[in-house]
Design a protein around this motif. Structure first.
Motif: not given
Ligand code: NAD
Length: 352
Positions: A168-191
């Motif tokens: 579940t903690s691993g899924m919690n981590a994945i959730a951060h990355a998933v939302e960063a990938l469609w965040a309005p303030d995403r950037s190439p480094m973060i992606e």
């Protein structure tokens, strides 16, 4: 495709990563110029706090082992008394998001730095976000002063993390990355970090199926947690984190389990509206990211519906109303009907 455009501000980051790296903690603390730190943990990890204090020797001026979920103000006050009593010039938080959250609350109050030694994959150590709960109301905010000045990632400390919580903690981590990938303030480094973070977590989890104390798998997971936590700290979260925040706050649900249940449904809802996230997750998780996530968690006995967490069906409307009440970024417009359908499915655990 569209022309590239972005803003990117790097967060200060000082990280040491590796099995056994806890052994160099004293040197790290000395380099920071700290002379008298308070060691923080939950009651369950008090032995580890003692071990950390042992490594620090006379730099450890006190140990406080009452950290709790959601950072209750009473606990912060109790820890604060120890801080002032021993005249601490820093905190060393060893544990998950709850313990690191206590360190952040003390950093906020006394402007003393926190050194974090994460033992879960929640990622709080990489964010300037603090939380505090008073009279059952959780307040959160951002402040550079709470971003840990040093983070020591030692995968050996995660060997004791129970399997269910590892998933579940691993899924919690994945959730951060998933939302960063469609965040309005995403950037190439973060992606790049988000995609690699998801890949690492998805590579690490199946290795635990063979042996829970597989250090290669544990290293992949903690490495992924670092990347995913960095994404959380650098971008604006959307529907998924909003829903988990509402669900967790309203019904007092366990943090990482809630993320684990909700994530596939938000992915189903949003993915087609964010082609770049779809492409990145396709590379990290395969052609069907939702199916892969479900497969990753299915191998363990972790809850897969909100009903299993004790949420009552009639309470879903409260969540719909709260999620519609304040606007937030999301790649696909959040409609009342869409939200109701998403929550219905997350409640019953229906997929496909
Ligand atoms: P947690 O810190 O609440 O830990 C849960 C339990 O697991 C505790 O009893 C803890 O002692 C135990 N534990 C942790 N690591 C262990 C290990 N290696 N071996 C054995 N036991 C271990 O759980 P969490 O999911 O890490 O943190 C959740 C909290 O963190 C939530 O309150 C959430 O809001 C917060 N959080 C904040 C941020 C932020 O940026 N501010 C980010 C992520 C999470």
């Amino acid at each position: 495709s569209t022309p590239i455009t972005f803003d990117y501000i790097a967060q200060p980051m000082d990280v040491s990563f590796g099995a056994g790296s806890l052994g160099q903690l004293r040197e790290h603390i000395e380099k920071l110029g700290l002379t008298r730190v308070i060691v923080l943990s939950t009651p369950e990890q008090a032995d580890l706090a003692e071990r950390v204090a042992g490594i620090l020797g006379d730099i450890a001026g006190g140990i406080f082992t009452k950290a709790r979920m959601h950072v209750p103000i009473e606990i912060v006050d109790e820890a604060a008394a120890v801080v002032t009593d021993m005249q601490a010039d820093g905190c060393v938080a060893v544990g998950g998001g709850s313990t690191i959250g206590l360190g952040k609350a003390l950093s906020l109050r006394y402007r003393i730095p926190t050194v974090a030694i994460p033992t879960t994959y929640a990622g709080s150590e990489m964010t300037p976000v603090w939380g505090l709960t008073e009279n059952n109301v959780k307040t959160t905010g951002r402040d550079r002063a709470v971003l840990p000045v040093k983070v020591v990632y030692d995968p050996e400390l995660t060997l004791t993390l129970p399997l269910g919580m590892s998933v579940t903690s691993g899924m919690n981590a994945i959730a951060h990355a998933v939302e960063a990938l469609w965040a309005p303030d995403r950037s190439p480094m973060i992606e790049l970090m988000a995609e690699e973070g998801v890949r690492a977590i998805a590579a690490g989890l199946p290795r635990l199926r063979e042996t829970a104390d597989d250090l290669v798998g544990r290293s992949e997971l903690l490495y992924g947690a670092w990347l995913c936590g960095s994404c959380l700290g650098a971008t604006t979260m959307s529907l998924h984190h909003k829903l988990c925040h509402i669900l967790g706050g309203t019904f007092n649900l366990p943090h990482s389990e809630t993320h684990t249940i909700v994530l596939p449904y938000v992915l189903e809802y949003n993915l087609a509206s964010s082609p770049s996230a779809q492409a990145a997750l396709g590379r990290a998780l395969g052609a069907d990211p939702v199916a892969r996530l479900v497969e990753l968690r299915a191998a363990w006995d972790v809850p897969s519906s909100l009903e299993q967490l004790g949420v009552k069906h009639e309470d879903l409307e409260t969540v719909v109303a709260a999620a519609l009440a304040s606007p937030y970024a999301n790649p696909r417009p959040v409609t009342e009907a869409g939200l109701r359908d998403l929550l219905e499915r997350a409640w019953s655990g229906a997929l496909g």
